[in-house]
Enzyme design. Structure first.
Site, mmCIF file in Angstrom:
data_model
loop_
_atom_site.group_PDB
_atom_site.id
_atom_site.type_symbol
_atom_site.label_atom_id
_atom_site.label_comp_id
_atom_site.label_asym_id
_atom_site.label_seq_id
_atom_site.Cartn_x
_atom_site.Cartn_y
_atom_site.Cartn_z
ATOM 1 N N LYS A 26 38.390 11.140 37.624
ATOM 2 C CA LYS A 26 38.820 9.445 37.301
ATOM 3 C C LYS A 26 39.115 9.257 35.648
ATOM 4 O O LYS A 26 38.837 10.022 34.664
ATOM 5 C CB LYS A 26 37.194 8.870 37.261
ATOM 6 C CG LYS A 26 37.147 7.287 37.041
ATOM 7 C CD LYS A 26 36.153 6.634 37.552
ATOM 8 C CE LYS A 26 36.170 5.225 37.180
ATOM 9 N NZ LYS A 26 34.568 4.455 37.396
ATOM 10 N N SER B 95 34.478 0.775 40.913
ATOM 11 C CA SER B 95 35.742 0.981 40.034
ATOM 12 C C SER B 95 36.377 2.312 40.053
ATOM 13 O O SER B 95 37.494 2.535 39.890
ATOM 14 C CB SER B 95 35.582 0.632 38.680
ATOM 15 O OG SER B 95 34.584 1.569 38.039
ATOM 16 N N SER C 176 29.875 1.910 41.009
ATOM 17 C CA SER C 176 31.266 2.287 40.948
ATOM 18 C C SER C 176 31.411 3.686 41.587
ATOM 19 O O SER C 176 32.662 3.982 42.021
ATOM 20 C CB SER C 176 31.824 2.147 39.616
ATOM 21 O OG SER C 176 32.237 1.054 39.320
HETATM 22 N N1 GLN Z 1 31.415 -3.483 39.749
HETATM 23 C C1 GLN Z 1 30.723 -3.436 38.778
HETATM 24 C C2 GLN Z 1 31.136 -4.091 37.664
HETATM 25 O O1 GLN Z 1 32.246 -4.614 37.498
HETATM 26 C C3 GLN Z 1 30.272 -1.945 38.785
HETATM 27 C C4 GLN Z 1 31.433 -1.297 37.644
HETATM 28 C C5 GLN Z 1 31.064 0.218 37.433
HETATM 29 O O2 GLN Z 1 30.078 0.834 38.174
HETATM 30 N N2 GLN Z 1 31.679 0.896 36.661
HETATM 31 O O3 GLN Z 1 30.723 -3.995 36.505
#
Ligand code: GLN
Length: 507
Positions: A80, A155, A179
């Protein structure tokens, strides 16, 4: 598609180490696959063919001389793009870091290299990992290999889509509120959020430091476990790293796949497992729980009443920490600099750069976080969110007194259409309903595919949560479930991931 891009990481490792195939051949097959399909998916932000092939060649040479660095030596992996890599850019899918090359490798990347894995490239994400659909990337959304009109989740959507589509057998992601598990569920693969502090965050660009956790993606539980053991374990460079042995996740996976679940106490979290879930998700989940019962588990329902505070608490705590962490992007040290023409003050350059460099969701979070931490709001917002966090920790502790693991759907819906929630942040935030409690409490959880939803044919994830430092329990249950699932359907679930024609954009 080359047969090599369908193999599990475990099988690739076996063949490379037995010198039936070279790491260079396997790496080239994946690079070719990326070239063929990534125009349609947009899962990768940076790929450097020559660097990847050179790394593979070095591993082959070592193996030829009798040295095998570790169980996954010779296997390609995607990383990532919020994880620092010395030989590739690290952009966090943000204009503010476009073109930045870190001077060092994150600990997890160093461990990949030390273990003989071959980094293929860096994957797309929601900017600074803020999002649940990958639509917040400054470099375009990622598409879901199951249906390119749908999001892959976020994400870590690039890592998930890459693994599902055979562009990489394995990938690293980061999970702050779901995410890894949420895109894992949306793309029909395994995604793991380890116990907080058991995988180093050194070199992970910080979003919300008390929640961020690097973890793994694979198309099987064993692949995810093998990668987990490569990257995990104490790291003195990370002040929150736990100095304790890593839970034996590979051994637990083998045990799960060998045996039944007799005597394992499984708690179904009532607050996450009822109405509010898409009907087809609920059916797939209920069927999965029945499989656990058939495997001999003692299944009970448990109440975690404070889990209903998880989303609001998270959306105060995460932005608060983000507003502080992102202060470092000040145009002086890294990446973009706007307005540095002699006519602007330092402060003006900082604000012009942040205005141009951050996308709308990142700005929204910085504003929410700055407000929540301001003197007039701190007690009412940030302080109360921390109290809710304590209640969630207590709910987990009470549930784990009489359950070994807890289960729920990973996400209340299947992958939604691109664009559907972009103008409705609250609807977007609800995609994290089931995953956030684990980040707030710091324990372990994973998502394992539990079939497809009868309403739309898209994959559904079963979330298995375990106490902190007992990640092995989640692996054991997931591995036993995975084998029963594949035995009853007669086909490994990973082999059912479709190959939509639209992905074949070139070669
Ligand atoms: N969807 C969540 C957010 O927008 C989780 C993001 C993540 O785990 N990086 O914060």
């Amino acid at each position: 598609m080359s047969e090599l891009t369908r193999l599990s990481a475990e099988e690739i490792a076996r063949r490379v180490q037995a010198r039936e195939v070279s790491s260079v051949e396997v790496t080239r097959a994946h690079l070719d696959r990326i070239e063929a399909v990534d125009g349609g998916l947009n899962a990768f932000l940076h790929v450097d063919r020559d660097t990847a092939l050179a790394a593979a060649e070095a591993v082959d040479a070592e193996i030829a001389s009798g040295t095998v660095r570790g169980p996954l030596a010779g296997v390609p992996v995607a990383v990532k793009d919020n994880i620092a890599t010395k030989d590739l850019p690290t952009s966090c899918a943000s204009r503010i870091l476009e073109g930045w090359r870190p001077p060092y490798d994150a600990t997890v990347v160093r461990r990949l290299r030390d273990g003989g894995l071959v980094p293929l490239g860096k994957t797309n994400l929601d900017e600074f990992a803020m999002g649940g659909s990958n639509e917040n990337s400054a470099f375009g959304a990622v598409r879901n290999p199951w249906d390119p009109s749908r999001v892959p989740g976020g994400s870590s959507g690039g890592s998930a889509a890459a693994t599902a589509a055979g562009e990489a057998p394995l990938a690293l992601g980061s999970d702050t509120g779901g995410s890894i598990r949420q895109p894992g569920a949306f793309t029909g693969i395994v995604g793991v959020k380890p116990t907080y502090g058991t995988v180093s965050r050194y070199g992970l660009v910080a979003f919300s430091s008390s929640l961020d956790q690097i973890g793994t993606f694979g198309r099987s539980v064993l692949d995810a476990a093998l990668l987990h053991e490569v990257i995990g374990g104490h790291d003195p460079a990370d002040q929150t790293s736990i100095d304790a042995p890593l839970p034996p996740v590979v051994e637990a996976t083998m045990a799960g796949a060998r045996g039944d679940l007799a005597g394992v106490r499984v708690g179904v979290v009532r607050e996450l497992s009822g109405e509010g879930n898409q009907p087809g998700v609920l059916t797939a989940f209920t069927d999965a729980v029945r499989v656990l019962t058939d495997l001999g588990a003692d299944v009970v329902e448990v109440d975690c009443p404070s889990f209903t505070y998880a989303v609001p608490a998270y959306y105060l705590i995460a932005p608060s920490e983000a507003s502080s962490n992102l202060a470092r992007f000040d145009a002086m040290r890294y990446g973009l600099r706007v307005g540095d023409d002699g006519s602007h003050s330092t402060d003006e350059v900082m604000s012009l750069t942040r205005e141009a460099g951050f996308g709308p969701e990142v700005k929204r979070r910085i504003m929410i976080g700055t407000h929540a931490l301001s003197a007039g709001s701190y007690d009412a917002l940030y302080g109360r969110a921390q109290k809710a966090r304590t209640l969630i920790v207590r709910d987990f502790a009470a549930a784990f007194e009489h359950c070994d693991v807890l289960v729920s759907p990973t996400v209340p819906t299947t992958a939604f259409p691109l664009g559907e929630r972009v103008d409705d942040p609250v609807a977007m935030y609800l995609a994290d309903l089931c995953t956030i409690p684990t980040n707030l409490a710091g324990n372990a959880a994973l998502s394992v595919p539990c079939g497809v939803s009868s309403d739309d044919g898209l994959p559904v994830g079963l979330q298995v949560m375990a106490p902190a430092l007992a990640d092995d329990r989640a692996y054991r249950v997931a591995a036993a479930y995975e084998l029963a699932r594949d035995t009853s359907s007669g086909t490994p679930f990973a082999a059912t991931i479709p190959e939509p024609a639209v992905l074949e954009t070139s070669s």
